[in-house]
Design an enzyme around this catalytic site. Structure first.
Site, mmCIF file in Angstrom:
data_model
loop_
_atom_site.group_PDB
_atom_site.id
_atom_site.type_symbol
_atom_site.label_atom_id
_atom_site.label_comp_id
_atom_site.label_asym_id
_atom_site.label_seq_id
_atom_site.Cartn_x
_atom_site.Cartn_y
_atom_site.Cartn_z
ATOM 1 N N GLU A 104 0.798 -1.225 0.000
ATOM 2 C CA GLU A 104 0.000 0.000 0.000
ATOM 3 C C GLU A 104 0.831 1.275 0.000
ATOM 4 O O GLU A 104 1.979 1.294 0.450
ATOM 5 C CB GLU A 104 -0.941 -0.010 1.214
ATOM 6 C CG GLU A 104 -1.922 -1.168 1.177
ATOM 7 C CD GLU A 104 -2.857 -1.205 2.364
ATOM 8 O OE1 GLU A 104 -3.964 -1.750 2.202
ATOM 9 O OE2 GLU A 104 -2.504 -0.705 3.447
ATOM 10 N N CYS A 126 6.441 -7.257 6.813
ATOM 11 C CA CYS A 126 7.633 -6.807 7.537
ATOM 12 C C CYS A 126 8.158 -7.950 8.391
ATOM 13 O O CYS A 126 7.376 -8.750 8.913
ATOM 14 C CB CYS A 126 7.292 -5.604 8.420
ATOM 15 S SG CYS A 126 8.744 -4.805 9.177
ATOM 16 N N CYS A 130 6.784 -4.867 15.597
ATOM 17 C CA CYS A 130 6.433 -3.694 16.400
ATOM 18 C C CYS A 130 4.969 -3.870 16.804
ATOM 19 O O CYS A 130 4.093 -3.907 15.933
ATOM 20 C CB CYS A 130 6.644 -2.416 15.599
ATOM 21 S SG CYS A 130 8.359 -2.152 15.085
ATOM 22 N N GLU A 174 10.448 -2.377 6.651
ATOM 23 C CA GLU A 174 11.602 -1.683 7.223
ATOM 24 C C GLU A 174 12.515 -1.261 6.071
ATOM 25 O O GLU A 174 13.170 -2.100 5.445
ATOM 26 C CB GLU A 174 12.342 -2.612 8.186
ATOM 27 C CG GLU A 174 13.748 -2.171 8.586
ATOM 28 C CD GLU A 174 13.830 -0.750 9.124
ATOM 29 O OE1 GLU A 174 14.529 0.068 8.492
ATOM 30 O OE2 GLU A 174 13.205 -0.462 10.160
ATOM 31 N N SER A 205 12.747 6.308 6.957
ATOM 32 C CA SER A 205 12.529 6.002 8.366
ATOM 33 C C SER A 205 13.018 4.592 8.690
ATOM 34 O O SER A 205 13.021 3.718 7.830
ATOM 35 C CB SER A 205 11.035 6.115 8.696
ATOM 36 O OG SER A 205 10.779 5.806 10.045
ATOM 37 N N SER A 228 12.167 5.451 14.473
ATOM 38 C CA SER A 228 10.976 5.112 15.244
ATOM 39 C C SER A 228 11.430 4.660 16.632
ATOM 40 O O SER A 228 11.827 3.516 16.829
ATOM 41 C CB SER A 228 10.199 3.998 14.522
ATOM 42 O OG SER A 228 8.953 3.778 15.127
ATOM 43 N N LEU A 229 11.387 5.569 17.586
ATOM 44 C CA LEU A 229 11.959 5.327 18.917
ATOM 45 C C LEU A 229 10.949 4.643 19.845
ATOM 46 O O LEU A 229 11.168 3.531 20.302
ATOM 47 C CB LEU A 229 12.428 6.650 19.512
ATOM 48 C CG LEU A 229 13.199 6.588 20.823
ATOM 49 C CD1 LEU A 229 14.513 5.854 20.635
ATOM 50 C CD2 LEU A 229 13.444 7.994 21.359
ATOM 51 N N ASN A 230 9.894 5.361 20.169
ATOM 52 C CA ASN A 230 8.709 4.816 20.841
ATOM 53 C C ASN A 230 8.860 4.427 22.309
ATOM 54 O O ASN A 230 7.859 4.141 22.967
ATOM 55 C CB ASN A 230 8.138 3.631 20.054
ATOM 56 C CG ASN A 230 7.841 4.019 18.631
ATOM 57 O OD1 ASN A 230 7.225 5.054 18.379
ATOM 58 N ND2 ASN A 230 8.306 3.224 17.667
ATOM 59 N N ASN A 304 -2.839 4.511 16.751
ATOM 60 C CA ASN A 304 -3.981 4.345 15.853
ATOM 61 C C ASN A 304 -4.563 2.938 15.873
ATOM 62 O O ASN A 304 -5.672 2.721 15.390
ATOM 63 C CB ASN A 304 -3.582 4.700 14.421
ATOM 64 C CG ASN A 304 -3.339 6.185 14.241
ATOM 65 O OD1 ASN A 304 -4.163 7.009 14.645
ATOM 66 N ND2 ASN A 304 -2.208 6.551 13.655
ATOM 67 N N CYS A 346 -0.841 6.180 10.335
ATOM 68 C CA CYS A 346 0.404 5.559 10.797
ATOM 69 C C CYS A 346 0.125 4.292 11.595
ATOM 70 O O CYS A 346 -0.673 4.292 12.526
ATOM 71 C CB CYS A 346 1.180 6.561 11.649
ATOM 72 S SG CYS A 346 2.743 5.929 12.293
#
Length: 353
Positions: A104, A126, A130, A174, A205, A228-230, A304, A346
């Protein structure tokens, strides 16, 4: 480099889309043609956006027949298109071979007619897990080839009838696990003789692939870069991102510091806000310390998805968390979630309609 993507076997036609000008020149020489033919094809593909050899009207019939026999101008097929109430559009693609593998891209207009962003995929599925990301729930089906990455933009722009001002590699996959094809596609986006997007309008990213970051630094890639830390703590990060097992947070932060020092560019930290998981005073304080240690900005993103009973933070919780981050003295952006109603925001890309 020519042989890398000739196809699954040597009897397949050579795909020309997704090639750099240098690669096209090498292909033309291999076919016994003059190198100037490469410039004509390159301009036709990326400026005129030709999709068939008949559109190359300056080519002789004999040359077009030769190209038709040996080369392909393969393009993606749109199998689904969804439009959000906010103007965001999500496109589900499959390759022209019809192999059934779907991926997509998302068209994200700003609403004021200014910024128009395309979020593109680099892989089908992927390999990472995550826990806040829907793509992680899909079976990994491989890397996208350069022409499949490039054509996401070409097809979306053709359908919406407009040109993107920004491109972000933040769709499925990724990007640094598909480094060669991602960078080759980005170079075509950036080339003034192709899509002519400024390097600062292209963002790559990563979830934290440290060896890929170091390769990016070594090659002095000119594009914007986001991590992408999070979570600001290794143990907490491991609970939501399995990449922490391979590349620890201290390793990642050292790579980020080396990036800002050697390339002299700011890095972006993306932070998906999950109430009860990575918000609150303690986590904010740790994130502030990280932000103060290098040249960065922080994009906070409301969750989300709703896995593991998690919920999206309220406006009040978001505002409170941002206020806790202000002592960092770095730019903080509360990134909106366009396309949520079409599963285009996202973390939501999973071919769900």
């Amino acid at each position: 480099m020519i042989s890398e993507n000739l196809g699954e076997n040597q009897t397949e036609k050579i795909p020309l889309k997704g090639r750099t000008l240098k690669e096209l020149s090498e292909i033309m020489i291999t076919l016994g043609e003059k190198p100037f033919r490469a410039k004509q094809i390159y301009h036709g593909l990326y400026v005129n956006r030709y999709e068939t050899w008949d559109q190359f009207t300056t080519f002789s019939k004999i040359f077009k027949e030769k190209l038709e026999e040996l080369c392909s101008l393969t393009h993606l097929q749109v199998v689904k298109q969804l439009k959000s109430v906010d103007g965001t559009q999500k496109f589900t693609f499959t390759s022209e071979s019809g192999n059934g593998k779907e991926f997509e891209a998302v068209w994200i207009p700003s609403g004021d007619g200014g910024r128009k962003t395309i979020c593109i995929s680099s892989q089908i599925g992927c390999t990472l897990n995550c826990k806040f990301c829907a793509t992680a729930k899909l079976e990994f089906q491989g890397n996208l080839k350069a022409h499949e990455i490039v054509d996401q933009i070409l097809q979306v722009e053709k359908i919406v009838g407009d040109k993107a001002t920004n491109v972000v590699f933040m769709g499925m996959g990724e990007p640094l696990h598909n480094y060669f094809n991602v960078i080759r596609a980005a170079s075509i986006f950036h080339d003034p003789d192709a899509l002519n997007l400024g390097a600062k309008r292209i963002t790559i990213s990563t979830s934290g692939v440290v060896n890929g970051i170091r390769r990016f630094i070594e090659n002095k890639e000119p594009y914007n870069f986001a991590i992408s830390l999070n979570h600001p703590d290794p143990k907490g990060r491991l609970q939501i991102m399995d990449i922490e097992e391979k590349f620890s947070l201290p390793e990642l932060l050292q790579a980020a510091k080396d990036f800002t020092r050697e390339l002299k560019r700011r890095i972006t930290f993306e932070y998906v806000m999950i109430p009860g998981v990575n918000m609150g005073f303690e986590n904010a304080n740790k994130l502030v310390k990280i932000a103060k240690s290098l040249d960065c900005k922080i994009n906070v993103i409301p969750l989300n998805t709703e896995f593991f009973g998690w919920r999206r933070p309220t406006r009040e919780e978001i505002a409170e968390f941002i206020a806790l981050l202000e002592p960092a003295g770095v730019p903080i952006l509360n990134r909106r979630s366009p396309g949520k109603d079409i599963f285009g925001a996202c973390g939501m890309l999973a071919s769900k309609s």
